[in-house]
Write an enzyme that holds these catalytic residues in place. Structure first.
Site, PDB file in Angstrom:
ATOM      1  CG  HIS A 158       6.685  -8.318  73.811  1.00 20.19           C
ATOM      2  ND1 HIS A 158       6.663  -8.489  74.617  1.00 20.19           N
ATOM      3  CD2 HIS A 158       5.997  -9.645  73.376  1.00 20.19           C
ATOM      4  CE1 HIS A 158       7.500  -9.080  74.868  1.00 20.19           C
ATOM      5  NE2 HIS A 158       6.918 -10.186  74.104  1.00 20.19           N
ATOM      6  CG  ASP A 188       8.758 -12.199  71.729  1.00 20.10           C
ATOM      7  OD1 ASP A 188       8.954 -11.934  72.165  1.00 20.10           O
ATOM      8  OD2 ASP A 188       6.723 -13.127  71.312  1.00 20.10           O
ATOM      9  CG  ASP A 224       6.027 -12.950  76.280  1.00 23.57           C
ATOM     10  OD1 ASP A 224       5.156 -13.532  77.006  1.00 23.57           O
ATOM     11  OD2 ASP A 224       5.790 -13.197  75.708  1.00 23.57           O
ATOM     12  CG  HIS A 264      10.954 -14.094  76.827  1.00 25.84           C
ATOM     13  ND1 HIS A 264      11.049 -12.804  77.008  1.00 25.84           N
ATOM     14  CD2 HIS A 264       9.707 -13.966  75.773  1.00 25.84           C
ATOM     15  CE1 HIS A 264      10.191 -11.634  76.284  1.00 25.84           C
ATOM     16  NE2 HIS A 264       9.754 -13.090  75.441  1.00 25.84           N
TER      17      HIS A 264
END
Length: 1002
Positions: free
Chosen positions: A260, A262, A372, A576
């Site tokens: 993951h 970001d 997420d 996000h």
């Protein structure tokens, strides 16, 4: 637990930590090291390699926050290491776990990236069996990313390169060649898995006692000499334990490699590009060693970055995709927020993402992959299905603060009735490491146990940690079929979902939004993110509409390249942690600048298309981009500007100011508050007695954790009504009120336009508060226990009471352009131009009954991760629509966000598209992405009822119903050229029509 078991566990753990793992490193020799410390931002590899290098050594300090240093390492494998396993070992001064600190990427001398370096990924293989004398020549790009996460919940100056100190953060610990003993390393993996399994099993488990007994015996034998000498015999001792098969009915884990990343968070976007390169280099290297690896990777934007910055690495990714080890998933441009992006923006997340994956890899993703994101709109199932996906995955529901989400595998039903098969992994971690504890937790938490038997575990270090590791793959192999453990299969998400659906087709159904009982403050934090997004979305709508209209008439070329680039920029900023306002100061500073450029460019494109349509003349034309006619201007068209109605009467009395346009009468008292809104048509007072509309309210805002993310319910325990007035003036038909509070000030306006049933409010706030929450209250005298909020392509009705813990937890909600409250026969709407956070409450009248108060959340001031969040000047517009049903709320919301624009031209312009049912909204009018010149019209039913609409196009051709990707839908509707296009729509149905290019060219 028995004392003997505890002592055995402690003994094994110490042996693993102090004897076995250190014995993996047999010998080491230093490399020759030189360094080039870059003075500013990162530069391409070939440029850095061509720079000046000076001698360096271990123990040297390097790296001011956000700085970059390039280390050049050279040497030779010692001749006496012939036959040995040799690695380059790099320690940049790591402290703690992976991610959120220094990271590195190793390059060949020709500038091609080879492998990332992180705390759990410190080795580059030089030779599995060295010949001796091999030349070693590499460059290491070291990024001094500061440990911002260690400052959690405290203000930090590390969040922007402009404020961070310049002293070096790290000490170079090691850059050396090492010879390793892979038999000892394998023994370490054996012991780690068995010890972890013994700890994860129930206290009185016979299997656990057996494991500890054999481990103790193994150590007795190992203690007689050097670990290297006894490692092979020790592994033989443990082999029967590892060969025992899993129990019948053991839970099945589908292990999916994951990292993951970001797209921005505690680092700027430019650093995300480098994090992706490091991780993707690691994964492609790991896949060569472990061909059974399946690495799921989402976010087309991140692939695009690597394609452009590192073409050689992108070629390796392409090969890995073809081999099946690197698996594109998600089908979205980024892992976006799904609460605040508009309907068309969410659709474009998929169209841009899926198109990228198709063009680059020949893949159409079948799953939505949002581990997420901070809650999920009830519009998403239909949008996802229309984009070619059929499954949905998130991990974020584990963050619920009050209610545990009741399902792990379920059907998710959206507002229109579309269902997609969904999974919320019970491991509750999208950075799992496949330890026995991870697997045992997943099996224990699986709510569908007995009806289903499998769940998904995403494993790998995220956010720059490097993704899956060899250690994780070794755990997967050992736990594939191991007594006492769930079975582990390394699989793709598609393989998991196919198997899960086959075994559990009658999974329970969850209807409506997947509301996250946490991170509610993200609807408000960093207000300029919200305003930039809202304005950009509506300008994109306008540019596409007017540019398509002009292009279809041969008046101007359609700006394909510009629109794709601008859309992708807006979509990136819906990530996000950007749009929700939960990134460091650097991210939001750059985002504000980007939104400014995007808006300026879109306004120029809009103006050019409108000028082309208007032609030459002196008639004043009003351009209407809303899907509804407005004061004589047709929907999606332009007509001569006309009179909107009688002028507004303004009366100034000793104790109040009255605005009256014949439809609505508004009274403003000496505090500058609206104490009366009289609907003259209905003969009804809207403002409850003793209350006031447009009341600014200030709360303390100190959540327990995650400052920028969270608003905790106890903020309501204290409130300050801002009623002090510095000045109260009337300027034409506008009342202007000036106030000061704390370190801040506000100028509020109250206006009523001719012919309008909307009371218009504006506020400009010069905001300098810290850890405070600013709201504006609009009480409405209707009795209801629910409120209707606009979401993407429709609306959602939520309870306003707190009957259950689920209702009570929903104390702050997301809405788009309107919130509607009403009772049978009468309602009102509160519309806005840039606000998403709302709360709606019920209050008892003293004499009986209740009224509703809609509050818009305007500003917050959290200190982490940006200590200066929202400091400065902000402007908001909102309105109270009197006597509004849902149709009026929809129309008013569009009008507030798409105001008419006038310019002079030759005469009225016939709309390119006309829809005869006002309930059916034309959300997008554009030319097809394939540049065929075909016209795309996307519509949706907006009121939650069945509708029948005729769609007319000025230059008609044959029409076909498509999916969001503009491909014909199987079984979809089609219309021959010249036939009327009549649609029957179910509630909230989205329909995309593709009209073949053709017609006149005038």
């Amino acid at each position: 637990m028995h004392d003997s078991s505890m002592r055995t566990q402690e003994r094994v753990e110490r042996a693993l930590r102090e004897r076995i793992r250190p014995a993996v490193l047999c010998a080491g020799v230093p490399l020759e090291v030189t360094v080039n410390h870059l003075p500013g931002e990162p530069v391409p590899a070939r440029e850095a390699i061509a720079g000046e290098f000076r001698p360096a050594r271990a123990g040297e300090r390097w790296g001011p926050p956000w700085g970059t240093s390039w280390f050049h390492v050279t040497g030779r494998v010692p001749a006496e290491w012939a036959g040995g396993h040799v690695v380059l070992r790099a320690d940049l001064g790591f402290s703690g776990g992976p991610g959120f600190q220094a990271e590195g990427l190793i390059y060949r001398p020709d500038g091609v990236p080879v492998k990332g370096i992180e705390p759990d990924n410190t080795e580059l293989l030089i030779a599995e069996r060295a010949a001796g004398g091999e030349v070693v020549d590499y460059y290491l790009e070291a990024a001094a990313n500061p440990p911002v996460i260690e400052q959690a919940f405290r203000p930090t100056d590390l969040g922007d390169v402009r404020t961070a100190p310049r002293e070096p953060l790290y000490v170079l610990t090691a850059l050396e060649l090492a010879r390793t003993d892979e038999t000892v390393r394998a023994l370490g993996h054996d012991v780690e898995v068995l010890l972890g399994l013994a700890r994860a099993l129930p206290e009185n488990s016979g299997r656990g006692r057996e494991i500890l007994r054999v481990l103790a015996h193994m150590l007795d034998e190992l203690d007689t000499g050097e670990v290297a000498d006894g490692a092979a015999r020790a592994r033989e001792t443990l082999k029967p334990l590892l060969a025992a098969p899993a129990d019948h009915g053991a839970h099945r884990i589908s292990a999916v490699g994951h990292a993951h990343i970001d797209s921005a968070w505690l680092w700027p976007i430019r650093e995300t590009v480098r994090k992706c390169a490091r991780t993707f280099a690691n994964v492609t290297a790991l896949a060569e060693r472990y061909p059974e690896l399946r690495f799921a990777c989402s976010q087309a934007q991140q692939y695009a970055w690597i394609r452009d910055a590192h073409p050689e690495l992108f070629a390796r990714i392409r090969a890995a995709v073809a081999a099946g080890t690197f698996v594109p998933v998600g089908g979205m441009w980024v892992e976006s927020d799904t609460n605040m992006p508009g309907g068309e923006a969410l659709a474009r997340q998929f169209t841009q993402g899926q198109r990228f994956f198709r063009e680059e890899f020949g893949v159409t993703c079948r799953e939505v992959w949002l581990p997420d994101s901070f809650g999920f709109t009830a519009a998403l199932p239909q949008i996802a299905a229309l984009a070619g996906t059929q499954w949905f995955l998130t991990q974020k529901l584990a963050y619920n603060e009050v209610n545990r989400f009741p399902h792990n595998t379920f059907w998710w039903e959206g507002i229109d009735g579309t269902r997609i098969f969904a999974h919320y992994p019970p491991v509750e971690n999208y950075n799992a490491e496949l330890t026995p504890a991870d697997l045992a937790f997943a099996a224990d938490r699986f709510t569908e146990s007995g009806a289903a038997e499998r769940s998904l575990v995403a494993f790998g270090h995220g956010d720059g940690g490097g993704g899956p590791t060899a250690e994780m793959m070794e755990r997967a192999l050992r736990q594939a079929d191991l007594a006492g453990s769930p079975r582990v299969e390394v699989r793709t998400p598609a393989e998991f979902f196919t198997a899960a659906h086959a075994e559990y087709p009658d999974a329970p159904v969850w209807v409506g939004e997947l509301y996250l009982e946490s991170h509610r403050g993200t609807y408000t934090s960093q207000a300029l993110m919200k305003q930039g997004n809202r304005r950009s979305e509506h300008l994109l709508r306008e540019v596409e509409l007017w540019a398509a209209t002009a292009a279809r008439r041969g008046l101007a070329a359609y700006p394909y390249e510009e629109l794709e680039r601008l859309w992708r920029t807006v979509l990136l900023h819906q990530f996000h942690d950007i749009l929700p306002g939960s990134s460091i100061a650097w991210v939001h500073r750059e985002a504000r600048e980007t939104y400014g450029r995007v808006i300026g460019e879109l306004e120029s494109l809009r103006d050019a298309a409108q000028r082309a349509l208007a032609g030459t003349g002196d008639r004043e034309l009003a351009f209407n981009a809303t899907p509804h006619a407005w004061a004589g201007v047709p929907a999606l068209g332009a007509a001569e500007a006309g009179d909107d109605g009688a002028p507004v009467a303004v009366t100034r009395e000793p104790d109040r100011i009255v605005l009256d346009n014949g439809l609505v009468r508004v009274s403003v008292d000496g505090r500058g508050l609206v104490t009366s809104v009289l609907d003259l048509t209905a003969g009804r007072e809207i403002v409850p007695a003793g209350t006031a509309v447009n009341l600014l309210q200030l709360h303390p805002d100190r959540p327990n954790s995650f400052d920028a993310w969270n608003v905790d319910e106890f903020y309501r325990n204290r409130v300050e009504d801002l009623t002090g007035v510095e000045s109260l003036d009337v300027e034409g038909a506008v009342v202007r009120v000036r106030r000061s509070f704390g370190s801040s000030s506000a100028v509020q306006t109250i206006a009523l336009a001719p012919g309008s049933r909307t009371v218009e409010f504006g506020v400009e706030v010069d905001w300098h508060e810290r850890e405070r929450f600013l709201k504006v209250a609009v009480p409405v005298d209707v009795h209801t226990d629910r409120a209707t909020a606009e979401i993407q392509y429709g609306h959602l009705t939520r309870p306003t009471h707190a009957n259950t813990t689920w209702d009570a937890a929903r104390f702050e909600v997301c809405a788009h352009r309107f919130v509607h409250v009403g009772e049978p026969g009468y309602g009102a709407a509160v519309v806005n131009d840039s606000v998403y956070g709302h709360d709606i409450t019920r209050t008892a009248h003293p004499g009986g009954g209740t009224y509703s108060t809609v509050r818009l959340s305007l500003l917050r001031a959290p200190r982490y991760p940006d200590p200066d969040t929202d400091q400065g000047v902000h402007r908001f517009g909102y309105g109270l629509v009197c006597g509004a049903d849902l149709g009026a709320a929809v129309r008013a919301g569009y009008r507030m966000n798409l105001p008419r624009r006038t310019l002079r031209g030759a005469g009225p312009i016939e709309p390119e598209v006309v829809v005869d049912d006002p309930a059916v909204v034309a959300e997008a009018v554009k030319l097809a992405d394939d540049r065929s010149g075909d016209l795309i019209v996307r519509l949706y039913e907006s009121l939650g009822a069945r509708a029948r609409a005729t769609v007319s196009v000025r230059t008609p051709g044959a029409a076909v119903e498509t999916d969001l990707l503009e491909d014909p839908r199987p079984g979809g509707r089609s219309f021959a050229a010249g036939d009327p296009v009549v649609l029957e729509l179910r509630p909230f149905e989205i329909v995309t029509l593709r009209f073949a290019a053709g017609g006149d060219d005038e």
